[in-house]
Design a protein around this motif. Structure first.
Motif, PDB file in Angstrom:
ATOM      1  N   LEU A  62      14.570  15.277   0.339  1.00  0.00           N
ATOM      2  CA  LEU A  62      13.590  14.488   1.090  1.00  0.00           C
ATOM      3  C   LEU A  62      12.479  15.365   1.654  1.00  0.00           C
ATOM      4  CD1 LEU A  62      15.830  12.062   3.167  1.00  0.00           C
ATOM      5  CD2 LEU A  62      14.353  11.475   1.238  1.00  0.00           C
ATOM      6  N   ASN A  63      11.272  14.806   1.658  1.00  0.00           N
ATOM      7  CA  ASN A  63      10.134  15.423   2.322  1.00  0.00           C
ATOM      8  C   ASN A  63       9.104  14.327   2.615  1.00  0.00           C
ATOM      9  OD1 ASN A  63       8.420  15.071  -0.004  1.00  0.00           O
ATOM     10  ND2 ASN A  63       9.319  16.917  -0.883  1.00  0.00           N
ATOM     11  N   GLU A  64       7.935  14.721   3.058  1.00  0.00           N
ATOM     12  CA  GLU A  64       6.908  13.754   3.448  1.00  0.00           C
ATOM     13  C   GLU A  64       6.338  12.947   2.280  1.00  0.00           C
ATOM     14  OE1 GLU A  64       4.931  17.543   2.389  1.00  0.00           O
ATOM     15  OE2 GLU A  64       6.576  17.086   3.747  1.00  0.00           O
ATOM     16  N   ASN A  65       6.708  13.275   1.065  1.00  0.00           N
ATOM     17  CA  ASN A  65       6.241  12.537  -0.109  1.00  0.00           C
ATOM     18  C   ASN A  65       7.168  11.397  -0.511  1.00  0.00           C
ATOM     19  OD1 ASN A  65       3.921  14.202  -0.536  1.00  0.00           O
ATOM     20  ND2 ASN A  65       5.316  15.777  -1.304  1.00  0.00           N
ATOM     21  N   TYR A  66       8.218  11.149   0.272  1.00  0.00           N
ATOM     22  CA  TYR A  66       9.217  10.138  -0.058  1.00  0.00           C
ATOM     23  C   TYR A  66       9.054   8.879   0.785  1.00  0.00           C
ATOM     24  CZ  TYR A  66      12.132  12.969  -3.113  1.00  0.00           C
ATOM     25  OH  TYR A  66      12.610  13.704  -4.167  1.00  0.00           O
ATOM     26  N   LEU A  67       9.150   7.745   0.098  1.00  0.00           N
ATOM     27  CA  LEU A  67       9.236   6.431   0.724  1.00  0.00           C
ATOM     28  C   LEU A  67      10.602   5.860   0.369  1.00  0.00           C
ATOM     29  CD1 LEU A  67       8.151   3.796   2.058  1.00  0.00           C
ATOM     30  CD2 LEU A  67       7.161   3.225  -0.182  1.00  0.00           C
ATOM     31  N   LEU A  68      11.407   5.573   1.389  1.00  0.00           N
ATOM     32  CA  LEU A  68      12.732   4.983   1.181  1.00  0.00           C
ATOM     33  C   LEU A  68      12.689   3.527   1.617  1.00  0.00           C
ATOM     34  CD1 LEU A  68      14.996   7.792   2.698  1.00  0.00           C
ATOM     35  CD2 LEU A  68      14.138   7.581   0.346  1.00  0.00           C
ATOM     36  N   GLU A  71       0.830  -1.206   0.000  1.00  0.00           N
ATOM     37  CA  GLU A  71       0.000   0.000   0.000  1.00  0.00           C
ATOM     38  C   GLU A  71       0.864   1.255   0.000  1.00  0.00           C
ATOM     39  OE1 GLU A  71      -3.241   0.105   2.892  1.00  0.00           O
ATOM     40  OE2 GLU A  71      -3.173  -2.092   2.944  1.00  0.00           O
ATOM     41  N   LEU A  72       1.933   1.226   0.780  1.00  0.00           N
ATOM     42  CA  LEU A  72       2.832   2.384   0.836  1.00  0.00           C
ATOM     43  C   LEU A  72       3.491   2.643  -0.513  1.00  0.00           C
ATOM     44  CD1 LEU A  72       4.521   1.648   4.280  1.00  0.00           C
ATOM     45  CD2 LEU A  72       2.932   3.532   3.774  1.00  0.00           C
ATOM     46  N   SER A 132       7.702  -7.597  -4.566  1.00  0.00           N
ATOM     47  CA  SER A 132       7.083  -7.427  -5.880  1.00  0.00           C
ATOM     48  C   SER A 132       5.826  -8.275  -6.018  1.00  0.00           C
ATOM     49  CB  SER A 132       8.089  -7.782  -6.974  1.00  0.00           C
ATOM     50  OG  SER A 132       7.482  -7.720  -8.233  1.00  0.00           O
ATOM     51  N   TYR A 133       5.883  -9.503  -5.546  1.00  0.00           N
ATOM     52  CA  TYR A 133       4.723 -10.393  -5.594  1.00  0.00           C
ATOM     53  C   TYR A 133       3.564  -9.781  -4.803  1.00  0.00           C
ATOM     54  CZ  TYR A 133       1.625 -14.201  -4.321  1.00  0.00           C
ATOM     55  OH  TYR A 133       0.506 -14.963  -4.098  1.00  0.00           O
ATOM     56  N   TYR A 134       3.828  -9.322  -3.589  1.00  0.00           N
ATOM     57  CA  TYR A 134       2.783  -8.729  -2.756  1.00  0.00           C
ATOM     58  C   TYR A 134       2.234  -7.455  -3.388  1.00  0.00           C
ATOM     59  CZ  TYR A 134       2.784 -11.802   1.284  1.00  0.00           C
ATOM     60  OH  TYR A 134       2.606 -12.880   2.109  1.00  0.00           O
ATOM     61  N   TYR A 135       3.100  -6.669  -3.989  1.00  0.00           N
ATOM     62  CA  TYR A 135       2.635  -5.451  -4.645  1.00  0.00           C
ATOM     63  C   TYR A 135       1.708  -5.805  -5.818  1.00  0.00           C
ATOM     64  CZ  TYR A 135       2.483  -0.972  -6.985  1.00  0.00           C
ATOM     65  OH  TYR A 135       2.038   0.189  -7.576  1.00  0.00           O
ATOM     66  N   GLY A 136       2.105  -6.781  -6.610  1.00  0.00           N
ATOM     67  CA  GLY A 136       1.260  -7.216  -7.725  1.00  0.00           C
ATOM     68  C   GLY A 136      -0.098  -7.709  -7.252  1.00  0.00           C
ATOM     69  N   PHE A 137      -0.102  -8.469  -6.188  1.00  0.00           N
ATOM     70  CA  PHE A 137      -1.351  -8.970  -5.605  1.00  0.00           C
ATOM     71  C   PHE A 137      -2.209  -7.807  -5.117  1.00  0.00           C
ATOM     72  CE2 PHE A 137      -3.766 -11.055  -2.126  1.00  0.00           C
ATOM     73  CZ  PHE A 137      -4.388 -12.039  -2.884  1.00  0.00           C
ATOM     74  N   ASP A 175       2.352   1.989  -3.386  1.00  0.00           N
ATOM     75  CA  ASP A 175       1.333   2.530  -4.279  1.00  0.00           C
ATOM     76  C   ASP A 175       1.002   3.982  -3.926  1.00  0.00           C
ATOM     77  OD1 ASP A 175      -0.598   2.230  -6.416  1.00  0.00           O
ATOM     78  OD2 ASP A 175      -2.145   2.187  -4.852  1.00  0.00           O
ATOM     79  N   LYS A 176       1.005   4.288  -2.650  1.00  0.00           N
ATOM     80  CA  LYS A 176       0.558   5.591  -2.148  1.00  0.00           C
ATOM     81  C   LYS A 176       1.560   6.720  -2.363  1.00  0.00           C
ATOM     82  CE  LYS A 176       0.217   7.659   2.393  1.00  0.00           C
ATOM     83  NZ  LYS A 176       0.222   7.424   3.826  1.00  0.00           N
ATOM     84  N   TYR A 177       2.838   6.424  -2.168  1.00  0.00           N
ATOM     85  CA  TYR A 177       3.830   7.502  -2.144  1.00  0.00           C
ATOM     86  C   TYR A 177       4.174   8.009  -3.533  1.00  0.00           C
ATOM     87  CZ  TYR A 177       4.694   7.812   2.784  1.00  0.00           C
ATOM     88  OH  TYR A 177       4.551   8.062   4.126  1.00  0.00           O
ATOM     89  N   GLN A 178       4.339   9.317  -3.616  1.00  0.00           N
ATOM     90  CA  GLN A 178       4.693   9.973  -4.871  1.00  0.00           C
ATOM     91  C   GLN A 178       6.110   9.612  -5.302  1.00  0.00           C
ATOM     92  OE1 GLN A 178       4.343  14.233  -4.639  1.00  0.00           O
ATOM     93  NE2 GLN A 178       4.807  14.522  -6.804  1.00  0.00           N
ATOM     94  N   TYR A 179       7.035   9.586  -4.348  1.00  0.00           N
ATOM     95  CA  TYR A 179       8.432   9.279  -4.653  1.00  0.00           C
ATOM     96  C   TYR A 179       8.869   8.055  -3.848  1.00  0.00           C
ATOM     97  CZ  TYR A 179       8.270  14.076  -6.316  1.00  0.00           C
ATOM     98  OH  TYR A 179       7.909  15.243  -6.969  1.00  0.00           O
ATOM     99  N   VAL A 180       9.236   7.014  -4.569  1.00  0.00           N
ATOM    100  CA  VAL A 180       9.722   5.789  -3.940  1.00  0.00           C
ATOM    101  C   VAL A 180      11.157   5.575  -4.396  1.00  0.00           C
ATOM    102  CG1 VAL A 180       9.375   3.294  -3.648  1.00  0.00           C
ATOM    103  CG2 VAL A 180       7.392   4.798  -3.973  1.00  0.00           C
TER     104      VAL A 180
END
Length: 160
Positions: A65-71, A15-16, A148-153, A18-23
């Motif tokens: 970095l800001n609140e739109n980043y997922l590392l 979910e994260l 990747s598998y979980y993201y696809g699911f 998918d949600k974050y603008q910058y990964v």
């Protein structure tokens, strides 16, 4: 990995992503292959983001970095020498940090929002007479495929 109960955390990570603008998937040295593998694997689901794999990129990443980043950090050792300053900056700027490591005692965990502790092949195989090339990064690399598998699911269920 099969013996760990990571199902809920992997769903949350999906979910994260998918949600974050910058990964950004991060890894230094041999762990860079794991970060790149995650990036490559998620292309199949039309998710495009970058791998950050060297010190120069780390330096510039700290600045934006800001609140739109997922590392998503891959590190066998959870080395503070490599990642501590970046994680402190991420925390200060409200970026979301996921740490994937085999070091249950790393001080980096206190700067991450989510931590995956994977089993070390060194501790598991130390008493066994097997080929020494079974490196810890093999587990990290495989784990990138699990993500990747979980993201696809997750994406398939989201569309349904």
């Amino acid at each position: 990995l099969a013996n760990l109960n990571l199902d809920d955390k992997l769903k949350e990570l999906s979910e994260l992503i998918d949600k974050y603008q910058y990964v950004k998937a991060l890894g230094i040295g041999n762990s860079s292959f794991c970060a790149n593998q995650l990036v490559y694997s998620l292309y199949s689901y039309d998710k495009f983001f970058d791998a950050v794999t060297d010190d120069v990129q780390f330096s510039y990443l700290k600045n934006c970095l800001n609140e739109n980043y997922l590392l998503i950090i891959f590190s066998v050792s959870g080395s503070p020498t490599t990642y501590l300053e970046l994680l402190k900056e991420a925390k200060k700027k409200n970026a979301y940090v996921v740490l994937i490591t085999m070091n249950n005692e790393t001080q980096l965990a206190k700067y991450s929002n989510m931590t995956f502790y994977l089993p070390s092949t060194i501790s598991y195989l130390q008493d066994k007479k097997i080929l020494k090339q079974f490196d810890n990064r093999t587990t990290l690399h495989f784990f990138s495929e699990v993500i990747s598998y979980y993201y696809g699911f997750y994406i398939e269920n989201k569309k349904a």
